[in-house]
Design a protein around this motif. Structure first.
Motif, mmCIF file in Angstrom:
data_model
loop_
_atom_site.group_PDB
_atom_site.id
_atom_site.type_symbol
_atom_site.label_atom_id
_atom_site.label_comp_id
_atom_site.label_asym_id
_atom_site.label_seq_id
_atom_site.Cartn_x
_atom_site.Cartn_y
_atom_site.Cartn_z
ATOM 1 N N ARG A 1 52.618 7.040 21.978
ATOM 2 C CA ARG A 1 51.366 7.787 21.792
ATOM 3 C C ARG A 1 50.220 6.838 21.426
ATOM 4 N N PRO A 2 49.778 6.023 22.357
ATOM 5 C CA PRO A 2 48.741 5.031 22.054
ATOM 6 C C PRO A 2 47.420 5.642 21.590
ATOM 7 N N GLU A 3 47.117 6.860 22.030
ATOM 8 C CA GLU A 3 45.847 7.490 21.647
ATOM 9 C C GLU A 3 45.784 7.821 20.161
ATOM 10 N N ARG A 4 46.912 7.813 19.479
ATOM 11 C CA ARG A 4 46.929 8.113 18.042
ATOM 12 C C ARG A 4 46.644 6.882 17.180
ATOM 13 N N CYS A 5 46.510 5.722 17.807
ATOM 14 C CA CYS A 5 46.273 4.475 17.071
ATOM 15 C C CYS A 5 44.774 4.195 16.962
ATOM 16 N N HIS A 6 44.407 3.433 15.945
ATOM 17 C CA HIS A 6 43.001 3.142 15.665
ATOM 18 C C HIS A 6 42.351 2.328 16.783
ATOM 19 N N PRO A 7 41.207 2.767 17.298
ATOM 20 C CA PRO A 7 40.475 1.937 18.264
ATOM 21 C C PRO A 7 39.981 0.657 17.578
ATOM 22 N N ALA A 8 39.999 -0.428 18.320
ATOM 23 C CA ALA A 8 39.503 -1.720 17.818
ATOM 24 C C ALA A 8 38.543 -2.286 18.869
ATOM 25 N N ASP A 9 38.151 -3.513 18.706
ATOM 26 C CA ASP A 9 37.213 -4.151 19.628
ATOM 27 C C ASP A 9 37.819 -4.390 21.010
ATOM 28 N N ARG A 10 36.962 -4.479 22.015
ATOM 29 C CA ARG A 10 37.304 -4.861 23.389
ATOM 30 C C ARG A 10 38.422 -4.043 24.009
ATOM 31 N N GLY A 11 38.440 -2.749 23.719
ATOM 32 C CA GLY A 11 39.423 -1.872 24.333
ATOM 33 C C GLY A 11 40.814 -1.962 23.738
#
Length: 71
Positions: free
Chosen positions: A45-55
């Motif tokens: 479930r990658p969408e549940r992880c925190h967004p960071a820089d550069r995608g």
């Protein structure tokens, strides 16, 4: 999702495991288990992880002071 590791991951994780194993072999095992659980959850479930820089996305290990980035 397929998991592919950056070439330096093995060196980094090996150093961390040596550190925790020197304190207690059990602690090294617990770090490894937590890391693998977090990698598996991020892959599922990658969408549940925190967004960071550069995608990239970031996962903080709950018990240990480490994180990893992935895309």
């Amino acid at each position: 999702m397929r998991v592919v590791y950056h070439p330096t991951v093995q060196q980094d994780v090996s150093a961390i495991l040596r550190h925790y194993d020197a304190i207690s072999p059990r602690l090294g095992d617990e770090f490894w288990s937590e890391l693998m659980r977090c990698v598996e959850q991020a892959a599922q479930r990658p969408e549940r992880c925190h967004p960071a820089d550069r995608g990239l996305r970031r996962v903080n290990l709950p018990r240990f002071p480490y994180h990893f980035l992935f895309r």
